[in-house]
Scaffold this motif. Structure first.
Motif: not given
Length: 536
Positions: A441-449, A506-509, A523-529
């Motif tokens: 699930v995390i892999r899919v969310a990261l790819y979509r993001s 992202i927050e829902s996960l 710009t720098t975008c950071r996604i942490s999961l």
């Protein structure tokens, strides 16, 4: 011949020096005239006279000194008597039978007795009935030569004054000028102390009532990390009574594991900083709880830290609800992904194959024709080939097989190629750590993001270069998309970025999205999961 006494010899020398001074001969010793015995006798008489004058002078000096000492002694005695009379402590002198011999003004007022009759009163008559035994045993110990410590007794109530609690200090001694031993007694009025204790107890009672009414566990810990107060909810959490918790050390009540989790926050509070802990703790009695704990320092008037207040908010139910929401979001994400995969497979396997067959047939037909007809079929063949390629690309965008068959990095590299092909944005891919060891699930969310962020950068950054970084840790993974484009103000993002929906996903996960951007500096975008979902 016997030698004269040293003091007499010294006195004679002083007398002779004085006679010599009177004759004007300085300090030279006088000599009796050899020609006349009468003059010698006269000289001796004169010496004795001077000696007597010197002795009288010394006696007058001694008398003056004695008078000055007597005056000083009288003044000192008066000062001590004034201090004795004006002291805010009751002082009494008792004979061995317990009768009052003398008392200062404070004692007369405290005992509420007639000053003229105070020396005929037995002290036991002033002691209340409940305190008679304690006073009797204390006095008996004194008469037996012992040195008992102070005792608390109650003085008998009078018509004007209610019963007064006092602390009695006594000793046996013989004062100067007294033919026998006497009892020296000091009484400290405890009324103010008792009132303060009562007020403090009442305040403590009121505080406990209010604290016990709170639905959350509350406690107070002193600077030595010992509990001094807790409400009923806190005591119930630990399976103990409030009195059982008082004065016990923090680590003993919490247990070694839980104490280690909150130790840094405790020390921060004792250092004067308000601190907050949020996470799961396994309590010895309450079990595993997801809690938010606030540690608020308690400052004294001089700024020192006396301890801290601890407020515990049990968020276990909220945490379980949050996990259920996340789980539902994950299932929805996977359901959507499954639909994407099904649709992508249908497009690739059915529509794609039919289009491939159509392209082959059109090619064969084109080869069989000539002239305008061949050119027309060729144009149709070209259009069919474009549709086939677009269907293949759309199938990959819907659900890239690489993501599930090979992994996230391979899918990201293929996505980078597509982005460069479509938008001209060159994307470098960097990996740090075991990126593939994450939940599906995390892999899919990261790819979509990742896809959404790269398309945003390609459309809005105004640059031809971007960098994609994966940072995998033990419990979390971070995705960074960095460009050196025109940037924007994060508080006022460009319309159409779609960051709100991305943030919600992202927050829902259980993750977070952070954006750093400066106009003209990129710009720098950071996604942490989390690497794996918490399903407890």
């Amino acid at each position: 011949m016997a030698k004269p006494h040293p003091e007499k010899a010294a006195l004679r020398r002083r007398a002779e020096r004085r006679l010599a001074d009177e004759r004007g001969l300085g300090d030279a010793p006088g000599e009796a005239p050899a020609e006349s015995a009468m003059l010698e006798v006269f000289h001796e008489l004169r010496v004795h006279q001077v000696e007597l004058e010197l002795q009288n002078e010394e006696l007058r000096g001694v008398q003056t000194t004695l008078e000055e000492s007597h005056d000083a002694l009288a003044a000192s005695e008066q000062r001590y008597r004034d201090l004795f009379e004006s002291a805010p402590v009751a002082y009494l002198l008792l004979d061995l039978e317990g009768r009052i011999q003398s008392a200062n003004r404070f004692a007369v007022a405290l005992l509420d007795v007639n000053p003229a009759a105070v020396d005929r009163t037995k002290f036991s008559e002033i002691v209340s009935a409940p305190s008679q035994d304690a006073y009797f045993l204390h006095r008996r110990a004194l008469l037996d030569g012992k040195r008992p410590g102070p005792i608390e007794i109650e003085l008998r109530a009078s018509e004007r004054i209610p019963s007064i609690p006092v602390e009695l200090h006594a000793s046996q001694a013989r004062l100067a000028g007294s033919p026998q031993d006497e009892l020296l007694v000091a009484l400290l009025d405890l009324s103010a102390r008792r009132r303060a204790e009562h007020d403090r107890a009442e305040s403590e009672h009121q505080r406990r009532l209010m604290a016990d009414a709170l639905p959350i566990p509350v406690s107070y810990v002193d600077s030595t990390e010992r509990y001094q107060f807790c409400n009923a909810s806190f005591a119930s959490w630990h399976g103990l009574g409030a009195t059982e918790i008082r004065d016990r050390p923090l680590h003993e009540i919490l247990g070694a594991t839980a104490y280690a989790q909150v130790r840094d926050h405790v020390r921060a509070a004792l250092g004067g900083e308000t601190s907050r802990f949020e996470g799961e703790i396994a309590f010895p009695a309450a079990g595993r709880r997801w809690v938010s704990i606030v540690y608020a320092p308690d400052r004294s008037d001089d700024g020192g830290i006396r301890g801290y207040y601890e407020l515990v908010d049990d968020r276990s139910s909220l945490r379980r609800a949050e996990l259920r929401v996340r789980d539902a979001a994950a299932r929805a994400e996977m359901a959507e992904e499954e639909q994407r995969r099904t649709l992508a497979a249908d497009l690739h396997d059915d529509v794609g194959q039919l289009l491939s067959l159509l392209v082959i047939k059109l090619r064969a037909l084109q080869d069989a024709l000539e002239g305008d007809r061949a050119r027309a079929v060729g144009e149709i063949h070209g259009l069919a080939n474009q549709v086939r390629e677009r269907i293949s690309s759309l199938s990959f965008e819907l659900s890239p097989a690489l993501l599930f068959d090979v992994g996230l990095i391979a899918a990201a590299e293929r996505l980078a190629e597509d982005i460069e092909s479509k938008y001209g944005l060159h994307v470098e891919v960097e990996t740090h750590g075991e990126v593939e060891a994450i939940d599906e699930v995390i892999r899919v969310a990261l790819y979509r993001s990742l896809r959404e962020l790269l398309i945003n950068a390609a459309k809005h950054a105004g640059t031809g270069q971007a960098r994609l970084e994966f940072w995998a840790g033990a419990d979390a993974i971070e995705l960074r998309v960095i460009d050196d484009g025109r940037g924007f103000e994060p508080a006022k993002p460009t319309q159409g970025f779609g960051l709100v929906s991305l943030h919600n996903r992202i927050e829902s996960l259980g993750g977070s999205l952070e954006i750093e951007s400066v106009l003209g500096q990129g710009t720098t975008c950071r996604i942490s999961l989390p690497s794996r979902r918490d399903t407890r």
